[in-house]
Enzyme design. Sequence first.
Site, short mmCIF file in Angstrom:
data_model
loop_
_atom_site.label_atom_id
_atom_site.label_comp_id
_atom_site.label_asym_id
_atom_site.label_seq_id
_atom_site.Cartn_x
_atom_site.Cartn_y
_atom_site.Cartn_z
N ASP A 8 4.99 -20.12 11.85
CA ASP A 8 6.19 -19.32 11.64
C ASP A 8 7.15 -19.66 12.80
O ASP A 8 6.73 -20.23 13.82
CB ASP A 8 5.80 -17.84 11.65
N ASP A 10 10.56 -17.49 13.99
CA ASP A 10 11.09 -16.36 14.76
C ASP A 10 9.98 -15.39 15.14
O ASP A 10 9.29 -14.86 14.28
CB ASP A 10 12.17 -15.65 13.95
C1 XBP Z 1 12.57 -14.45 10.61
C2 XBP Z 1 13.66 -13.92 9.79
C3 XBP Z 1 14.99 -14.53 9.87
C4 XBP Z 1 15.69 -14.37 11.20
C5 XBP Z 1 17.18 -14.67 11.10
O1 XBP Z 1 12.07 -15.58 9.97
O2 XBP Z 1 13.44 -13.02 9.02
O3 XBP Z 1 15.77 -13.89 8.89
O4 XBP Z 1 15.58 -13.03 11.63
O5 XBP Z 1 17.40 -15.91 10.53
P1 XBP Z 1 10.57 -16.14 10.27
P2 XBP Z 1 18.43 -16.11 9.32
O6 XBP Z 1 9.78 -15.08 10.99
O7 XBP Z 1 10.01 -16.42 8.89
O8 XBP Z 1 10.73 -17.40 11.07
O9 XBP Z 1 19.65 -15.34 9.63
O10 XBP Z 1 18.67 -17.59 9.25
O11 XBP Z 1 17.73 -15.59 8.09
#
Ligand code: XBP
Length: 251
Positions: A8, A10
Amino acid sequence: MLAAVIWDVDGVLAETEQFGHRVAFNRAFAALGLPWEWSDARYGELLATAGGLERLLADFATRDDVPRDDAARFELADRIHRLKNEHYATIVGSGALPLRAGVAELIEDCATAGVRMGIATTTSGANIEALLSMHLGRDWRRLFGSVIAAEQALRKKPDPLVYQLALRQLDVDPRQALAIEDSPAGIASALGAGLAVIVTRSRYFADAPVDGARAIGPSLGVRHGWHPSAAGGDDSSRVDLAALRDWHARG
Ligand code: XBP
């Protein structure tokens, strides 16, 4: 046998939310003259919705100072989201969002041992590019056999699609793969695709439910504090590939 590790982004590769996406959203609001600001606490609530655009629309649903017309509301969310990503790239480029402890070492472990790696995220390809070219160099993609982002997986986590696409591209059976996640939506997505999951706790999901995870711990940078603890390994100070293999084999 562990053949692939799927990351993953973020919260796992880096703590991008609090001082990255959240701040970038607030800068986008200000730049558009919108009198809104997402506090740390409010952003924590909003993170229950995966995907930045979807998160904005979830917030809009609680407001009466947004356009009533569906198309106009979506158009505003889309404008904010695009601007947010520009501010996010600036923040990433400033070096303010380092990789989390132990991440670079574990990527190196996998690359050296020939364990295939993928990325499965709800964020965009551009945001991954900004983050990983900053920390792993311009040719970071050579490390990953598959990078599946928002543009490829149109149904976002908790839907299993993003992990299914990554597995297909890696040409790996789900039983031979392990996902590294931090959020309930991410865990549900990986489990739904048939992968084992370990959970590295992150800022906003420190106490979130982690049902079904093979192991849970505070950070990949420490070995201490993981449950269950992992056997073996050359490096007892952090989570190494031997630890991943051990948790994976316990299925
Ligand atoms: C995390 C998310 C993302 C980020 C923001 O993704 O939910 O939406 O918060 O990015 P993951 P965007 O944990 O799957 O990596 O604004 O590009 O959506």
